[in-house]
Design a protein around this motif. Structure first.
Motif, PDB file in Angstrom:
ATOM      1  N   VAL A 134      59.490 -56.952 -36.290  1.00 63.40           N
ATOM      2  CA  VAL A 134      58.216 -56.230 -36.258  1.00 63.40           C
ATOM      3  C   VAL A 134      57.787 -56.026 -34.820  1.00 63.40           C
ATOM      4  N   ARG A 135      56.841 -55.142 -34.645  1.00 58.62           N
ATOM      5  CA  ARG A 135      56.340 -54.913 -33.290  1.00 58.62           C
ATOM      6  C   ARG A 135      54.839 -54.721 -33.309  1.00 58.62           C
ATOM      7  N   PHE A 136      54.215 -55.210 -32.235  1.00 56.19           N
ATOM      8  CA  PHE A 136      52.813 -54.889 -31.981  1.00 56.19           C
ATOM      9  C   PHE A 136      52.864 -53.932 -30.799  1.00 56.19           C
ATOM     10  N   ALA A 137      52.227 -52.767 -30.961  1.00 54.65           N
ATOM     11  CA  ALA A 137      52.458 -51.686 -29.993  1.00 54.65           C
ATOM     12  C   ALA A 137      51.161 -51.149 -29.391  1.00 54.65           C
ATOM     13  N   PRO A 138      50.477 -51.947 -28.597  1.00 56.34           N
ATOM     14  CA  PRO A 138      49.233 -51.450 -28.008  1.00 56.34           C
ATOM     15  C   PRO A 138      49.502 -50.481 -26.858  1.00 56.34           C
ATOM     16  N   SER A 139      48.565 -49.585 -26.627  1.00 56.19           N
ATOM     17  CA  SER A 139      48.621 -48.744 -25.429  1.00 56.19           C
ATOM     18  C   SER A 139      47.825 -49.464 -24.354  1.00 56.19           C
ATOM     19  N   PRO A 140      48.404 -49.618 -23.165  1.00 50.91           N
ATOM     20  CA  PRO A 140      47.642 -50.329 -22.116  1.00 50.91           C
ATOM     21  C   PRO A 140      46.610 -49.422 -21.470  1.00 50.91           C
ATOM     22  N   LEU A 159      54.810 -51.925 -25.304  1.00 50.45           N
ATOM     23  CA  LEU A 159      53.672 -51.293 -24.619  1.00 50.45           C
ATOM     24  C   LEU A 159      53.846 -49.787 -24.677  1.00 50.45           C
ATOM     25  N   ASP A 160      52.948 -49.140 -25.386  1.00 45.83           N
ATOM     26  CA  ASP A 160      53.006 -47.687 -25.559  1.00 45.83           C
ATOM     27  C   ASP A 160      52.308 -47.027 -24.371  1.00 45.83           C
ATOM     28  N   ASP A 161      53.066 -46.940 -23.286  1.00 40.40           N
ATOM     29  CA  ASP A 161      52.452 -46.500 -22.023  1.00 40.40           C
ATOM     30  C   ASP A 161      52.961 -45.132 -21.568  1.00 40.40           C
ATOM     31  N   LEU A 208      54.632 -37.495 -27.080  1.00 41.98           N
ATOM     32  CA  LEU A 208      53.489 -38.061 -27.808  1.00 41.98           C
ATOM     33  C   LEU A 208      53.911 -39.326 -28.539  1.00 41.98           C
ATOM     34  N   TYR A 209      52.926 -40.199 -28.690  1.00 45.02           N
ATOM     35  CA  TYR A 209      53.177 -41.510 -29.276  1.00 45.02           C
ATOM     36  C   TYR A 209      53.915 -41.450 -30.613  1.00 45.02           C
ATOM     37  N   SER A 210      53.536 -40.517 -31.466  1.00 50.65           N
ATOM     38  CA  SER A 210      54.097 -40.567 -32.824  1.00 50.65           C
ATOM     39  C   SER A 210      55.623 -40.406 -32.794  1.00 50.65           C
ATOM     40  N   THR A 263      57.697 -41.130 -29.854  1.00 48.32           N
ATOM     41  CA  THR A 263      58.326 -42.250 -29.130  1.00 48.32           C
ATOM     42  C   THR A 263      58.310 -43.508 -29.994  1.00 48.32           C
ATOM     43  N   SER A 264      57.275 -43.642 -30.800  1.00 49.13           N
ATOM     44  CA  SER A 264      57.175 -44.801 -31.675  1.00 49.13           C
ATOM     45  C   SER A 264      58.348 -44.822 -32.668  1.00 49.13           C
ATOM     46  N   VAL A 265      58.649 -43.653 -33.239  1.00 48.51           N
ATOM     47  CA  VAL A 265      59.754 -43.583 -34.209  1.00 48.51           C
ATOM     48  C   VAL A 265      61.093 -43.858 -33.519  1.00 48.51           C
ATOM     49  N   ILE A 302      53.579 -52.679 -39.177  1.00 48.23           N
ATOM     50  CA  ILE A 302      52.300 -53.256 -39.608  1.00 48.23           C
ATOM     51  C   ILE A 302      51.260 -52.805 -38.590  1.00 48.23           C
ATOM     52  N   ARG A 303      50.289 -52.018 -39.018  1.00 41.07           N
ATOM     53  CA  ARG A 303      49.341 -51.444 -38.056  1.00 41.07           C
ATOM     54  C   ARG A 303      48.055 -51.089 -38.771  1.00 41.07           C
ATOM     55  N   GLY A 304      47.114 -50.551 -37.988  1.00 35.64           N
ATOM     56  CA  GLY A 304      45.800 -50.224 -38.541  1.00 35.64           C
ATOM     57  C   GLY A 304      45.837 -48.964 -39.392  1.00 35.64           C
ATOM     58  N   ASP A 316      44.131 -46.465 -39.287  1.00 39.69           N
ATOM     59  CA  ASP A 316      43.964 -45.187 -38.581  1.00 39.69           C
ATOM     60  C   ASP A 316      45.297 -44.457 -38.407  1.00 39.69           C
ATOM     61  N   HIS A 317      46.406 -45.134 -38.696  1.00 41.40           N
ATOM     62  CA  HIS A 317      47.711 -44.480 -38.547  1.00 41.40           C
ATOM     63  C   HIS A 317      48.318 -44.007 -39.867  1.00 41.40           C
ATOM     64  N   VAL A 318      47.577 -44.164 -40.954  1.00 36.57           N
ATOM     65  CA  VAL A 318      48.120 -43.743 -42.262  1.00 36.57           C
ATOM     66  C   VAL A 318      48.547 -42.275 -42.215  1.00 36.57           C
TER      67      VAL A 318
HETATM   68  N1  GLU Z   1      50.206 -47.330 -29.698  1.00 38.33           N
HETATM   69  C1  GLU Z   1      49.742 -47.214 -31.059  1.00 38.33           C
HETATM   70  C2  GLU Z   1      48.329 -47.766 -31.130  1.00 38.33           C
HETATM   71  O1  GLU Z   1      47.917 -48.489 -30.254  1.00 38.33           O
HETATM   72  C3  GLU Z   1      50.692 -47.966 -31.978  1.00 38.33           C
HETATM   73  C4  GLU Z   1      50.535 -47.639 -33.415  1.00 38.33           C
HETATM   74  C5  GLU Z   1      51.683 -48.196 -34.225  1.00 38.33           C
HETATM   75  O2  GLU Z   1      51.703 -49.412 -34.400  1.00 38.33           O
HETATM   76  O3  GLU Z   1      52.547 -47.444 -34.641  1.00 38.33           O
HETATM   77  O4  GLU Z   1      47.579 -47.460 -32.029  1.00 38.33           O
END
Ligand code: GLU
Length: 443
Positions: A6-12, A42-44, A184-186, A188-190, A202-204, A206-208
Motif C-alpha cells: 500500500v502507499r500513502f501519497a501526500p503532495s508536499p 511524495l506526489d510532488d 497530472l496526479y491521476s 502519475t499515480s497509476v 486506500i485514500r479519501g 474525494d478521490h472516488v
Molecule cells: N496525492 C494525492 C492526494 O494527496 C494522492 C491520492 C491517492 O492516494 O491516490 O490526495
C-alpha cells in the motif's frame, strides 16, 4: 491474503492534517495487519507548489505518529517512467493531443451549460487532421494531452463503500499531460501504483470520482487493477472540511499542544467506525482491529475536545516505559503511576515532579492543626500504606475527619487544591520535606 503493498501519497504542498493522517493510518494498519509493505510516495509533480519544507514536515509528522515506511519514493525522481507510459498510451491511441486554450474551453463549457447540456469535453481535438495540427503547432501552440475514456460503466467493489459504478460516457476525457509537458496526479499515480505493484489503494473519498478513469488507465497499460478503499471525509465541529492549506487540525499543532501521537491514532482509527473510541497503549492494539467493513459511509466528525479527552485517557493507561524517555530526570515508575491519572498532557507531569522534588511554598490553612500533624508523622520507611496510617492516627487522636482533615494536609503538602492520590504522593515527597511543609516551611 497475499501480503498487501500500500502507499500513502501526500503532495508536499502543505502540512498534514488529521484527514490525511487518517488515510496514512489506515494504510499503515492494513499493511501491518496482513504482513504487507507501507510505501510513502511524495506526489510532488506540481513543481511550483511542492516545497522541501513540507516534505520534511510530512516525514516528521509520520515518524512522530509511528507510521514508519518501508520504502519512500518521490514522483519528481520518476519522470522517465511517466514519459514511457505516456508514449505507450499515445501509441495505442488512448492519449491524444488537444490545442484548445483555457479560454476556448471555458467558452464551450458555458455554451453547453446554457443549452442545459452536461459540460463534457466534445473531443473536437480527435477530429483534427494532420494539416490542422501542423498549422496549430506552427502558430506556436503546444498540445495538452487527454486520455480517451472508453464510454462504459466502470465498476469496482470498494472495501468501504461497497459496489461502485461510474458512467465514463458522461465524463470529460481527463487531461494527463499539461501543455508544458508536466503530468497530472491521476496519471502519475497509476503509473506508480503499477510500478510498485500496489495491491490496495486506500485514500479519501474525494478521490472516488478519479477512480473510474484511473481503472481505465490501469487497463490501458495492461496492468491489474488494485482494490480500492475510499474513506469518508472528516469534518470539523461545524461540519466544514478540514483543509491542509489553512492548517486546521494540522498534526504539528496537535504535537505542539502536547497531544500524544497514540491518542491521535486511536481517535482516527475509530472515528466513524462501528467501534467505540478507546485509548490504547500501543499502535499494535489498533492493528488487530482494523477492518474496512466497520467504517461507516457518513462523514466522521473530528472534535478537538474528544481528542483532548482521549489524550488524557491515553496517558492514564500508559506504562512508565512508554513515557520514560520524554520525562526529564527519569522520575521513576512510582512517580509515574502516582501522577498519570491526573494528567491532561504529559507536560502536566513536570508540575507534579516539581511538587514531589520541591522546593514548594506550602499553603497553610490551619497552622495549629498542621503543626500537630507534623509531630505525628510516622517514622520512615514509608510506602503507600503510610498515608492511611498517618491520617487514621490524626482522626483517632485529634478527632479530625473528612475535608477538615484532608484539605489542609493536601494544601500544605502539595500547594494545590487537587491532585493525585496522597497515598502515592506522600512516600515520594518523603518525611523530611513533608514535615517542613506541614510546619509552613518551603521544602
Ligand atoms: N496525492 C494525492 C492526494 O494527496 C494522492 C491520492 C491517492 O492516494 O491516490 O490526495
Amino acid at each position: 491474503m497475499v501480503a498487501p503493498i500500500v502507499r500513502f501519497a501526500p503532495s508536499p504542498t502543505g502540512l498534514l492534517h488529521v484527514g490525511n493522517i487518517r488515510a496514512a493510518l489506515f494504510n499503515w494498519l492494513f499493511a501491518k495487519r496482513h504482513g504487507g509493505t507501507f510505501i510513502l510516495r511524495l506526489d510532488d509533480t506540481d513543481r511550483t507548489r511542492s516545497k522541501p519544507e513540507f516534505e520534511a514536515a510530512i516525514e516528521r509528522d509520520l515518524e512522530w505518529l509511528g507510521l514508519t515506511w518501508e520504502r519512500k519514493e518521490k514522483q519528481s525522481d520518476r519522470l522517465v517512467h511517466y514519459d514511457s507510459a505516456r508514449d505507450r498510451l499515445i501509441a495505442s491511441g488512448r492519449l491524444y493531443p488537444c490545442y484548445e486554450t483555457p479560454q476556448e474551453l471555458e467558452f464551450r463549457r458555458k455554451r453547453l451549460l446554457a443549452q442545459g447540456r452536461p459540460p463534457v469535453y466534445d473531443r473536437a481535438a480527435l477530429k483534427l487532421t494532420d494539416a490542422e495540427r501542423a498549422r496549430l503547432e506552427g502558430e506556436g501552440r503546444r498540445p495538452h494531452w487527454r486520455f480517451k475514456l472508453t464510454p462504459e460503466e466502470v465498476r469496482w467493489d470498494d472495501l468501504v463503500r461497497g459496489a461502485q459504478h461510474i458512467d465514463e460516457a458522461s465524463q470529460s476525457d481527463p487531461v494527463l499531460v499539461r501543455a508544458d509537458g508536466t503530468y497530472l496526479y491521476s496519471f502519475t499515480s497509476v503509473v506508480d501504483d503499477i510500478a510498485f505493484a500496489i495491491t490496495h489503494v486506500i485514500r479519501g473519498e474525494d478521490h472516488v470520482t478519479n477512480s473510474g478513469a484511473q481503472i481505465q488507465m490501469f487497463q490501458a497499460l495492461d496492468a491489474a487493477v488494485p482494490t480500492f478503499a475510499h474513506l469518508p471525509l472528516l469534518v470539523d465541529a461545524t461540519g466544514g472540511g478540514l483543509s491542509k492549506r489553512t492548517g486546521s487540525a494540522a498534526v504539528a499543532d496537535l504535537r505542539e499542544r502536547g497531544i500524544e501521537a497514540l491518542a491521535v491514532c486511536a481517535l482516527l482509527a475509530r472515528l466513524g467506525t462501528a467501534d467505540p473510541v478507546e485509548p490504547v497503549a500501543s499502535l499494535d492494539a489498533l492493528v488487530a482491529t482494523i477492518d474496512f467493513a466497520r467504517v461507516g459511509r457518513a462523514a466522521a466528525r473530528f472534535s478537538e475536545e474528544e481528542l483532548a479527552q482521549l489524550n488524557a485517557r491515553t496517558l492514564h493507561i500508559l506504562p512508565y516505559e512508554a513515557v520514560r524517555a520524554r520525562l526529564a530526570g527519569d522520575p521513576g515508575e512510582a512517580f509515574w503511576l502516582a501522577v498519570r491519572g491526573n494528567l491532561a498532557t504529559l507536560d502536566d507531569a513536570v508540575g507534579w515532579a516539581d511538587v514531589v522534588r520541591g522546593p514548594i511554598e506550602p499553603m497553610i490553612e490551619d497552622a495549629a492543626f498542621l503543626a500537630e500533624a507534623a509531630a505525628k508523622l510516622p517514622l520512615e520507611p514509608w510506602d503507600e500504606t503510610t498515608w492511611k496510617a498517618f491520617t487514621s492516627t490524626l482522626t483517632s487522636t485529634l478527632g479530625r475527619k473528612g475535608r477538615a482533615l484532608f484539605h489542609p494536609l493536601r494544601l500544605a503538602l502539595t500547594a494545590r487544591e487537587t491532585g493525585p492520590e496522597m497515598a502515592r504522593l506522600l512516600p515520594l515527597i518523603g518525611r523530611a520535606k513533608a514535615e517542613a511543609r506541614l510546619r509552613g516551611q518551603p521544602a
